[in-house]
Enzyme design. Structure first.
Site, PDB file in Angstrom:
ATOM      1  N   LYS A 199       0.838  -1.203   0.000  1.00 14.90           N
ATOM      2  CA  LYS A 199       0.000   0.000   0.000  1.00 14.90           C
ATOM      3  C   LYS A 199       0.871   1.251   0.000  1.00 14.90           C
ATOM      4  O   LYS A 199       1.844   1.347   0.757  1.00 14.90           O
ATOM      5  CB  LYS A 199      -0.934  -0.009   1.211  1.00 14.90           C
ATOM      6  CG  LYS A 199      -1.939   1.153   1.212  1.00 14.90           C
ATOM      7  CD  LYS A 199      -2.941   1.047   2.353  1.00 14.90           C
ATOM      8  CE  LYS A 199      -3.925   2.213   2.293  1.00 14.90           C
ATOM      9  NZ  LYS A 199      -4.950   2.138   3.360  1.00 14.90           N
ATOM     10  N   SER A 208      -9.492   3.337   1.826  1.00 15.38           N
ATOM     11  CA  SER A 208      -8.330   3.839   1.132  1.00 15.38           C
ATOM     12  C   SER A 208      -7.450   2.738   0.531  1.00 15.38           C
ATOM     13  O   SER A 208      -6.560   3.024  -0.277  1.00 15.38           O
ATOM     14  CB  SER A 208      -7.485   4.692   2.087  1.00 15.38           C
ATOM     15  OG  SER A 208      -6.986   3.914   3.168  1.00 15.38           O
ATOM     16  N   SER A 267     -11.074   1.497   5.827  1.00 15.92           N
ATOM     17  CA  SER A 267     -10.205   1.434   4.652  1.00 15.92           C
ATOM     18  C   SER A 267      -9.717   0.046   4.266  1.00 15.92           C
ATOM     19  O   SER A 267      -9.191  -0.133   3.168  1.00 15.92           O
ATOM     20  CB  SER A 267      -8.989   2.349   4.850  1.00 15.92           C
ATOM     21  OG  SER A 267      -9.384   3.702   4.816  1.00 15.92           O
TER      22      SER A 267
END
Length: 465
Positions: A81, A156, A180
């Site tokens: 990520k 996210s 997220s």
């Protein structure tokens, strides 16, 4: 080469590499082929470095051939990520202010993933500073949903979920403040686990005592989520709030059943938020499936009315403390919704923050008492199905106006501030074929039990073992 494909489980892939039925080089090429087919459209993986990935795969094969011990993820292609720092690899946080930023060191979750033997190939796309459950930024653009590329992949950890669902990677890391890990998993039809506070320690942090956001695992099935959790969980002396259970505590295989399980089922926590009708239908079906599988399902929910103010206060306080000075120096370099959220923290007083923490403590106690009567709580992950990718956030649900980019995420962030672990598991589809997940919540510290319940639900739906 073995009969593996990019749709195989991560556990199958890891076993095949260890047993030399496929090389890390061959496994990487399978995934690079899929990336070549899908990533141009979906924009899930960013900062892709094929040459470095191929060198890493060659090194993984040489390491295995030497007879040296290998980690649980040895040879698996992996993209981190883009809010998690990777030494020597561009890490932008989705912000133009960090478009060329290359960290000197890995953060802890990356240390552990690397130590487990992965072959790094790139990063996964994020919203700016991971703010918001729709993945877009001015550095790389928008990530699209693999099921329907006109729709949001969530956020996210939207790049991670889209990469998983499209077969570009077998596992993914993520983080979760207001949903997220859970929201993009629901939107893309994969599994995302928000662990208990302290289960996956984070380092470095600007504030080791801030406990809203946590790191966690994502995968296409529950067993693979357990595999990645077994790598990233466990104590570390640099993280004072870390829980003490070692990572292998959570490793597959998972042996769970729904029979006799005491399930508290709630659509909206007693009217605390609006839920899209198609999402509601899937969550209702999930409750019926659990009952048919032997669970005792009760219409019940804890009183989390204070959660909205607690989350919004602590989010604004956290954003202002972390990003306020950067915003002051670069007032035109932030998306408006994030800038507004940061500035909302400027007017908070010490009494406001203290009150939020006192209420959060009360919410945790509410959940502790609630789980004396029930084993798990089941509710929606997201209040809406995947929405059009050209919207920043849903502006209305069932005709009810959403006043901000947070309003449609209450079903996730109300759980955030309890500190309990929660998992998003695929539960069904809308009439148009869009994925919808169900959220299963367990007592703090009960990840093993939660994974077993989630695996049993997955199996009841006919999913992977």
């Amino acid at each position: 080469m073995s009969e593996l494909s990019v749709e195989s489980t991560a556990r199958e892939m890891a076993a095949a590499v260890r047993e030399r039925r496929i090389s890390a080089r061959e496994l990487l090429e399978l995934h690079l082929d899929r990336i070549g087919q899908r990533n141009y459209e979906l924009n899930a993986i960013v900062s892709l470095d094929v040459d470095r990935a191929r060198a890493g795969a060659a090194a993984a094969d040489e390491h295995l051939a030497s007879g040296a011990p290998v980690g649980a993820l040895h040879g698996l292609p992996f993209a981190v990520k883009d809010t998690h720092a990777v030494a020597g690899w561009c890490t932008t946080y989705g912000s133009p202010l960090f478009a060329d930023h290359v960290p000197d060191a890995d953060e802890l979750i990356v240390e552990r993933i690397r130590r487990a033997g992965v072959v790094l190939l790139g990063k996964t796309n994020v919203p700016e500073f991971a703010a918001g459950s729709h993945t877009f930024n001015t550095v790389f653009g928008t990530t699209l949903n693999p099921v329907d590329p006109t729709r949001s992949a969530g956020g996210s950890s939207g790049g991670a979920a889209a990469a998983l669902a499209s077969g570009m990677v077998p596992l993914a890391d993520g983080s979760d403040m207001g949903g997220s890990l859970r929201n993009p998993a629901s939107f893309c039809g994969v599994v995302g686990l928000r662990p208990s506070l302290g289960r996956v320690p984070e380092w470095p942090l600007y504030n080791q005592w801030e406990t809203t956001s946590v790191g966690g695992p994502m995968a296409r099935n529950v067993g693979d989520v357990a595999l990645l959790l077994s790598v990233i969980a466990g104590p570390d002396p640099r993280a004072p709030l870390a829980l003490g259970d070692p990572g292998p505590t959570f490793a597959p295989p998972l042996d769970g059943t729904l029979r006799g399980l005491r399930v508290a089922w709630s659509l909206d926590l007693g009217g605390a938020f609006e839920v899209d009708r198609e999402v509601a239908a899937v969550v209702e079906d999930a409750g019926r499936l659990m009952a048919r599988s032997g669970a005792r399902v009760f219409g019940a929910h804890p009183d989390l009315a204070a959660a909205d103010d607690v989350f919004r206060t602590l989010r604004a306080w956290h954003f202002q403390a972390k990003l306020g000075p950067l915003l002051a120096k670069n007032p035109t370099s932030f998306k408006q919704s994030l800038a507004d959220n940061i500035r909302a923290g400027e007017s908070l007083t010490g009494a406001d923050v203290a009150t939020a923490y006192a209420r959060r403590t009360a919410l945790a106690e509410t959940m502790r008492v609630f789980f004396q009567s029930y084993d798990v709580l089941v509710l929606p992950v997201s209040q809406v199905p995947p929405f059009p990718a050209d919207q920043e956030f849903p502006t209305a649900i069932n005709g009810v106006e959403m006043g901000s980019y947070l309003d449609w995420m209450r079903s996730a962030y109300f759980v955030t501030v309890t500190g309990c672990p929660a998992i998003s598991v695929p539960a069904g589809l809308t009439a148009g074929g869009l994925p919808v997940g169900v959220q299963i919540v367990a007592p703090h510290g009960a990840e093993r039990r939660l994974l077993e319940v989630a695996a049993a639900f997955e199996a009841a739906r006919g999913g992977a073992a």
